[in-house]
Each structure stands twice: as C-alpha cells, then as structure tokens.
Design a protein around this motif. Structure first.
Motif, PDB file in Angstrom:
ATOM      1  N   ALA A 127      -4.152  -0.129  15.694  1.00 38.40           N
ATOM      2  CA  ALA A 127      -4.510  -0.746  14.251  1.00 38.40           C
ATOM      3  C   ALA A 127      -4.731  -2.452  14.385  1.00 38.40           C
ATOM      4  O   ALA A 127      -5.501  -3.198  13.615  1.00 38.40           O
ATOM      5  CB  ALA A 127      -3.603  -0.637  13.208  1.00 38.40           C
ATOM      6  N   ILE A 170       3.224  -8.231  16.546  1.00 40.26           N
ATOM      7  CA  ILE A 170       3.918  -6.740  16.694  1.00 40.26           C
ATOM      8  C   ILE A 170       5.031  -6.480  17.587  1.00 40.26           C
ATOM      9  O   ILE A 170       6.182  -6.034  17.128  1.00 40.26           O
ATOM     10  CB  ILE A 170       2.598  -5.941  16.959  1.00 40.26           C
ATOM     11  N   GLU A 172      -0.154   3.407  17.784  1.00 44.99           N
ATOM     12  CA  GLU A 172      -1.149   3.258  16.692  1.00 44.99           C
ATOM     13  C   GLU A 172      -0.980   1.830  16.053  1.00 44.99           C
ATOM     14  O   GLU A 172      -2.179   1.493  15.740  1.00 44.99           O
ATOM     15  CB  GLU A 172      -1.016   4.285  15.837  1.00 44.99           C
ATOM     16  N   GLN A 173      -0.052   1.241  16.114  1.00 44.07           N
ATOM     17  CA  GLN A 173       0.386   0.057  15.592  1.00 44.07           C
ATOM     18  C   GLN A 173      -0.624  -1.037  16.348  1.00 44.07           C
ATOM     19  O   GLN A 173      -1.278  -1.872  15.678  1.00 44.07           O
ATOM     20  CB  GLN A 173       1.777  -0.431  15.528  1.00 44.07           C
ATOM     21  N   MET A 220     -10.148   1.408  10.215  1.00 45.62           N
ATOM     22  CA  MET A 220      -9.690   2.688  10.742  1.00 45.62           C
ATOM     23  C   MET A 220      -8.281   2.989   9.821  1.00 45.62           C
ATOM     24  O   MET A 220      -7.420   2.110   9.795  1.00 45.62           O
ATOM     25  CB  MET A 220      -9.388   2.926  12.033  1.00 45.62           C
ATOM     26  N   ALA A 263       0.151   3.530  10.632  1.00 45.78           N
ATOM     27  CA  ALA A 263       0.200   2.376  11.480  1.00 45.78           C
ATOM     28  C   ALA A 263       0.428   1.152  10.917  1.00 45.78           C
ATOM     29  O   ALA A 263      -0.109   0.377  10.923  1.00 45.78           O
ATOM     30  CB  ALA A 263      -1.065   2.453  12.311  1.00 45.78           C
ATOM     31  N   LEU A 264       1.369   1.118   9.723  1.00 42.86           N
ATOM     32  CA  LEU A 264       1.742  -0.190   9.040  1.00 42.86           C
ATOM     33  C   LEU A 264       2.430  -0.964  10.103  1.00 42.86           C
ATOM     34  O   LEU A 264       3.156  -0.324  10.691  1.00 42.86           O
ATOM     35  CB  LEU A 264       2.106   0.087   7.577  1.00 42.86           C
ATOM     36  N   TYR A 265       2.356  -2.371   9.890  1.00 38.58           N
ATOM     37  CA  TYR A 265       3.455  -2.920  10.515  1.00 38.58           C
ATOM     38  C   TYR A 265       4.577  -3.043   9.849  1.00 38.58           C
ATOM     39  O   TYR A 265       5.011  -3.861   8.748  1.00 38.58           O
ATOM     40  CB  TYR A 265       2.697  -4.595  10.660  1.00 38.58           C
ATOM     41  N   PRO A 266       5.768  -2.485  10.530  1.00 38.93           N
ATOM     42  CA  PRO A 266       7.060  -2.409   9.699  1.00 38.93           C
ATOM     43  C   PRO A 266       7.899  -3.437   9.282  1.00 38.93           C
ATOM     44  O   PRO A 266       8.453  -3.427   8.036  1.00 38.93           O
ATOM     45  CB  PRO A 266       7.891  -1.578  10.641  1.00 38.93           C
ATOM     46  N   ARG A 314      -5.408  -2.347   3.546  1.00 38.03           N
ATOM     47  CA  ARG A 314      -5.544  -3.098   4.730  1.00 38.03           C
ATOM     48  C   ARG A 314      -6.896  -2.677   5.270  1.00 38.03           C
ATOM     49  O   ARG A 314      -7.759  -3.761   5.739  1.00 38.03           O
ATOM     50  CB  ARG A 314      -4.383  -2.722   5.641  1.00 38.03           C
ATOM     51  N   PHE A 365      -4.983   5.478  10.061  1.00 39.80           N
ATOM     52  CA  PHE A 365      -4.518   6.211  11.074  1.00 39.80           C
ATOM     53  C   PHE A 365      -3.833   7.427  10.252  1.00 39.80           C
ATOM     54  O   PHE A 365      -3.288   6.965   9.108  1.00 39.80           O
ATOM     55  CB  PHE A 365      -3.351   5.606  12.088  1.00 39.80           C
ATOM     56  N   GLN A 366      -3.488   8.437  11.058  1.00 43.94           N
ATOM     57  CA  GLN A 366      -2.621   9.774  10.403  1.00 43.94           C
ATOM     58  C   GLN A 366      -1.193   9.096  10.137  1.00 43.94           C
ATOM     59  O   GLN A 366      -0.732   9.394   9.055  1.00 43.94           O
ATOM     60  CB  GLN A 366      -2.627  10.710  11.434  1.00 43.94           C
ATOM     61  N   SER A 367      -0.660   8.251  11.028  1.00 42.28           N
ATOM     62  CA  SER A 367       0.774   7.652  10.779  1.00 42.28           C
ATOM     63  C   SER A 367       0.602   6.510  10.039  1.00 42.28           C
ATOM     64  O   SER A 367       1.782   5.930  10.069  1.00 42.28           O
ATOM     65  CB  SER A 367       1.149   7.518  12.013  1.00 42.28           C
ATOM     66  N   ASP A 374       5.212   2.134  18.404  1.00 34.21           N
ATOM     67  CA  ASP A 374       4.010   2.889  18.152  1.00 34.21           C
ATOM     68  C   ASP A 374       2.857   2.487  18.585  1.00 34.21           C
ATOM     69  O   ASP A 374       2.401   1.433  18.120  1.00 34.21           O
ATOM     70  CB  ASP A 374       4.016   3.145  16.451  1.00 34.21           C
ATOM     71  N   LEU A 411      -8.094  -3.074  15.929  1.00 35.46           N
ATOM     72  CA  LEU A 411      -9.107  -3.162  14.928  1.00 35.46           C
ATOM     73  C   LEU A 411      -9.180  -4.456  13.943  1.00 35.46           C
ATOM     74  O   LEU A 411     -10.031  -4.800  13.598  1.00 35.46           O
ATOM     75  CB  LEU A 411      -8.775  -1.724  14.043  1.00 35.46           C
TER      76      LEU A 411
END
Ligand SMILES: Nc1ncnc2c1ncn2[C@@H]1O[C@H](COP(=O)(O)OP(=O)(O)OP(=O)(O)O)[C@@H](O)[C@H]1O
Ligand SMILES: [Mg+2]
Lengths: 338, 290
Positions: free
Chosen positions: B188, B203, B184-185, A79, A85-88, A146, A81-83, B182, B191
């Motif tokens: 993600a 995370i 969504e992280q 998936m 959702a990368l791991y910063p 990813r 995501f709109q944001s 977040d 997934l």
C-alpha cells in the motif's frame, strides 16, 4: 482518464504459469468485475495492473501509455486491499493524508481533501482514531478514503468486502456503487461473490485457470454464456446440467436449464421425479428433485409452493431458455433462435 | 478453571515457591543492607561495629564513584545505540531473500553463545592487541600507527566488545518483528508513493517500536552489571577510565577487603538500577501496551 489495455499479458511464478496470454480492454469510467474460482489468477492480474507484480511478457497500457515497467506509484492507480492494509500506528487522518504528504501536496489542500473524503465516506467522527479502534466497515471506508484522495485514474479493489458480515456487505456494496456513479472513475473489482459481480458491474470478466472465458454485461453472461463454465458460474443457484444419452444432430451432448426456468406441471412434462429436500426462503422455494437417470435437479418455485419431501413431480421448461452444449462445452445456438 | 475455589487452591499451591523465591531475593538483600551499615573489613575481623551512613558517605563522595557512574551510563547507552542501530540494519539485511539465508542467520547468532570472558579474551589477544592483534597488523599494513585500544580508548573498546556480543540478540528480535510486518502495508505504501526512506521511517520503524523497547529493557538490565569483560581486559583502568559501578564495588569489597563499603555500593547500584528502570518505563514503557 482511466482506460487500461492488457495485450498478451502473461505471468509465471518460477516456471509455473498463472496467467495465460490474455487480452482485455478496460474502458474509461467503467466498473469491471473479475470473477472466477479460487486460485484462477484474479488477484495476480490485479496486482500486475497495480505494478506490485512484474509482468512476465506482454504489455499493460494505461491511458494509451505503455506502463508495463512503470513503478506502482507512478501509474496513478489506487488499490484497496482485502486486509485494508491501513497503517496501524497512524490516525485515520494521517492514513488518508499519507499519499498526499508523499506527493508533497500543500498542507491546506491536504486538510481540505481529507475533509471532503470524510464527508463522502462518513468518517468525520473517526478522523483522530487509530485503525485498531474502528470496526471492519469503518476500516474499509478509511481504506477507500485513502484511495480517493489521490484522485487516481482507476481504483483497484481486491475482495474488499469479504471480511465483512452479510448485512454490512450489502450496505458497502451500495456505497461503492454510488461512489462509482458520483466519481465516474474506472474501477476494477475482484470478487468471487457472484451477487456482488452481478449487481455492481458494468461488465464482468469471468476467469478460469489463468484465462478469461468471457467478458460482457451481467445480463449477457446470464443469458448468453459462451460455454458451460460461464453458464455454471453465473447464476445462483447453479444451472442444472443434463447429460444427453445420445448426441443430437447439431452436436449437443448436454442441456443447461436454470432453476428458475423450470415449470412444475401436473400432466406429463419432460422430466419426472421425486421431491427431495425443500428449502423455503419465504419469497421463493428451492426444490431438489431426484430424476431417474439424470440425478438431482434444482428447481426454483414460488414461495408458497405446497410440495414436500417425497412428492412426485413433473417438470418442463421453455425450449427457448434451454442452453445446449457440445462435447467441448461450447454453447450451441439455441433452438428458439433457429 | 476460573472459579473462586480453583483460584484459591491455585494460590495456595503457589505459596511455597513464592516464599522460596522471596527468601532467595530478600535474604541476600537484607544481609547486604545490614553489612552496608557496618565498619566491616576482612583484614581486621571481629572488629565490626555499626557506623550508620558512613559507608554510603564514603562511597558517594569518592571521585571514583562519579567517574564510574558516568562510565556505566556511557557503557549502557553506547552499547544500546550500537546494537539497536546495527541490529535494525542487520535485521533488514537478513530479511532480504539472499542465498543461504538460513546459514547466515545461524552464523550471525553465534557471538551470543560465546561466554563473555572468552569473547573478551579473544578481542583482547587476537584483535585489539597493539603488537600482535589483527587490527594492529592492518594498521601497519596501511601505514598508520596501531592503536593501543585498552590504553588509549579503554571504555570505547569495552563498548565495542560488549556490542559485538549483544548485536545478534538485538538483530534476531528485530528480525522476527520485521517478519511479522504485514506485506500488504508495504505494498500500500508503494502505491501511495513512499520511497525506501519513507517506508522505513513511517511503516517499518513504528512497527518495530515494540521490539526495540523490549530489546532496550532487556539489554539495560544486563548491561548495568557488565563485569567479566572489564576484568579480563582493562581491569577498570587506566585509572578509573573503564570502571563501572559493578567493577567499583568489586574493587571496594574484594580488592580492598572492605565488605561494608562494597555493600553500600551494592545498595546504591540497586537504587541506580531501579531509577534507570523507572525512567525507562516512563519513557518507552507505553510502547509495550496493547
Ligand atoms: N507469490 C507467488 N508465488 C507462487 N505462486 C503464486 C504466488 N502468488 C500466487 N500464486 C499462485 O497463482 C495462482 C493464482 O493466485 P491468485 O492469488 O491470483 O488467485 P485468485 O484468483 O486471487 O484466488 P482467490 O479467489 O482465492 O483470491 C494460485 O494458484 C497461486 O497458488
Ligand atoms: Mg485473490
């Protein structure tokens, strides 16, 4: 392989029903776009397919196997995501490697997959940067990177381009379409931008308040919408709806004319009115015409249209292109086909 | 309001408070510095004389100094370890959607509002007392000899008491940090096939690093000067087993009336605190940057 079948799927959030019983067949390798107004349940359905949201009732089959209660990681879907959702706190390289490391892929193979993803998505220069040091479009590419290294059976996109500026959006749209052509993997793409829907989709599913109104190719939806909602949703600017004073013998209570199907005539046409605001876009012109007893009609004219505010104008339309709706909003067979 | 003119004016207006604050700090510091070079004992007033670094020499060569120095490090390190680990655990628990979560959060915070002296007394008399304490009752109930906490494991007992006081602080800061993660992280990561442990270590923990740094820095400042808990429970004993630097200075200057020696100890404590601060900033300070 990447066919997904939804059978009588529903979703409730504590008593509130968000998805009504819904059937949908997504074919292997197709690019299907979910469109619909805000809050109609597109994201919810996508998240149910991904396994991030429980299914209240019904079944989700992936490649013929019942996957309704399979955990997300086991579904073989990826998936975006709109944001993003990368791991910063991880570099781009580690972001892309994360799913592979979790799957215990050997290091050499990971290296090679990152390299090929970086080549496809033009990420070579950024591999050692953190997501915070990238632009929106670059982040989007990393998120897609990813997703592709996992070689999923289907990609799920939830409004991936809505955070990008207009020109970048056009580029990314093309890149995603090209990616689909080269990978030939099933893609499910949620958007409420209908240009994205029309240009990218093999098939579009139009959602409205938890149900699918119609599924079909972009042109099918444009030419033969099954009802007034789909007719109004597909096409830009919106279709004009003209309520009839009295019901016709076939039950029609409303006519639908697309702005591009009007003809401007000098002699008496079907409708006559006064030109209001004129929008010159260069290649085309949109006229907002005030017609007595009907309201404002949007008319598409040539780019060099000489009309201006306050001019009198007469309009007609090709009978075969006019859509007719009954009082339930269902499209009636058009005159031309009769 | 960022013109040169307004900035000069702002600096000028700030001047009085800056001077006041500086005086507030500088005057006691200079007096301590001055006393630390004097042979100044309250038992023989009027005989002060300048003795150079003799006070420092006595303080630093006293075997009690080394013991209390290590006790200080153990105390700070132990409490940090317990509050950070426990705080992360508590924060994750409190982040779950449990019934009555808001009440539980308030109750968890309660120990932080109890004064150090009071909480130490409660622990001393109600929980850790070898005869009447709850722990002793429990030990006899299950048939083992009760532990005499303050005689057998004095430093550990103090570490436990102080940890109990600071756990809510750590938990609360870490909870707000967890809540800012977040979602969504995490989805993600779901997934991507990350299990609960991968999600925690790859995370959640990196996301918490900044909050953990803040907790470590803030707690260290306060933990270096733990005093009340020691005074009301063990009085630094037995021997010097639960004496830290702060308590040692207290015994020097107020129990032995040696103001000069105590002042020298105070200056050394300031130096140690600065060394620890520099060390910490070097080690983890970069976590706080952008
Ligand atoms: N976790 C939730 N709890 C309760 N209701 C929810 C939850 N998530 C979504 N909803 C509701 O479900 C409905 C569908 O939401 P969804 O996010 O699927 O809309 P959408 O079609 O994606 O809209 P948009 O185009 O604005 O993203 C909305 O009315 C929303 O309020
Ligand atoms: Mg949505």
């Amino acid at each position: 392989m990447g066919s997904i079948t939804l059978k009588q799927v529903t979703k409730n959030f504590d008593e509130v029903n968000v998805i009504k019983p819904l059937d949908l067949e997504i074919r292997d390798g197709e690019f299907i776009v979910f469109v619909g107004p805000s809050g109609c349940g597109k994201s919810t359905l996508l998240r149910m397919i991904a396994g991030l949201e429980d299914t209240t009732s019904g079944n989700i089959d992936i490649d013929g196997q019942d996957a309704t209660s399979t955990p997300p990681a086991k579904r073989g879907l990826a998936m975006v995501f709109q944001s993003y959702a990368l791991y910063p706190h991880m570099s781009v390289r580690n972001n892309i490697a994360f799913p592979l490391k979790r799957a215990k892929v050997p290091a050499a193979e990971i290296e090679q997959k990152i390299a090929s993803a970086a080549k496809i998505l033009n990420l070579g220069d950024y591999l050692d940067r953190k997501p915070g040091q990238l632009s929106g479009g670059q982040r989007q590419r990393v998120a897609i990177g990813r997703a592709i290294v996992r070689q999923p059976s289907a990609f799920l996109f939830d409004e991936p381009l809505s955070n990008l500026d207009a020109s970048l959006r056009v580029n990314m749209r093309l890149e995603i379409s090209e990616l689909h052509k080269s990978l030939k993997t099933t893609m499910i793409y949620v958007t409420h931008d209908q240009v994205e829907a029309m240009t990218m989709a093999d098939r579009i599913a139009v959602f409205n308040a938890g149900i699918i109104e119609q599924v079909g190719t972009p042109l099918e939806l444009y030419q033969h919408p099954v009802n007034r909602f789909v007719a109004g949703f597909i096409g830009s600017p919106k279709m004009n709806f003209i309520e009839l004073k009295q019901t016709k013998e076939d039950g029609a209570t409303c006519l639908g004319v697309r702005p591009e199907h009007f003809q401007i005539t000098t002699d008496a046409g079907i409708w006559s009115g006064k030109v209001g605001v004129v929008e010159h876009l260069g290649s085309e012109t949109f006229l907002h015409v005030q017609v007595d007893g009907i309201g404002t009609l949007t008319v598409k004219a040539n780019g060099d249209c000489p009309l201006s505010y306050g001019d009198d104008i007469s309009l007609s339309a090709d009978q075969s292109k006019i859509l007719r709706f009954n009082d339930q909003g269902i499209t009636l067979p058009s005159k031309g086909n009769q | 309001m960022a013109t040169t003119h307004s900035r000069t004016l702002a600096q000028f207006m700030l001047f009085p408070s800056v001077v006041l604050l500086l005086a507030w700090m500088i005057v006691p510091l200079c007096m301590t510095l001055y006393f630390s070079f004097l042979d100044y004992n309250l038992l023989s007033p009027g005989t002060e004389e300048f003795i150079g670094f003799l006070n420092y020499e006595f303080f630093l060569t006293d075997p009690a100094f080394f013991e209390s120095f290590f006790n200080t490090l153990l105390l700070v390190g132990g409490v940090l370890l317990i509050t950070i680990c426990g705080g992360i655990g508590l924060a994750i628990l409190l982040d779950q959607a449990i019934w009555g979560r808001n009440y539980v959060r308030i109750m968890v915070l309660a120990p932080f509002f109890v004064m150090p002296t009071v909480s130490a007394l409660v622990w001393k008399n109600m929980l850790m007392n070898p005869v009447n304490g709850l722990f002793a009752h429990f030990a006899t109930f299950i048939g083992v000899d009760p532990v005499d906490f303050f005689a057998q494991i004095p430093l550990l007992s103090i570490i436990i008491i102080v940890s109990w006081q600071w756990l809510p602080f750590a938990a609360l800061i870490l909870l707000t940090a967890i809540q800012s993660l977040d979602r969504e992280q995490l989805e993600a990561a779901d997934l991507d096939g990350a299990g609960p442990f991968s999600k925690f270590f790859y995370i959640v923990l990196p996301h918490l690093s900044r909050a953990i740094t803040a907790v470590i820095l803030i707690e260290t400042i306060f933990l270096l000067s733990i005093f009340a808990e020691i005074l009301v429970t063990t009085s630094g004993g037995p021997g010097y087993e639960s004496t830290n630097i702060t308590y040692l200075i207290y015994t020097q200057s107020l129990l032995q009336f040696d103001v000069g020696g105590g002042s020298a100890g105070g200056i050394i404590a300031v130096i140690i605190a600065n060394i620890v601060a520099i060390f910490l900033m070097r080690l983890i300070g970069k976590n706080l940057e952008g």
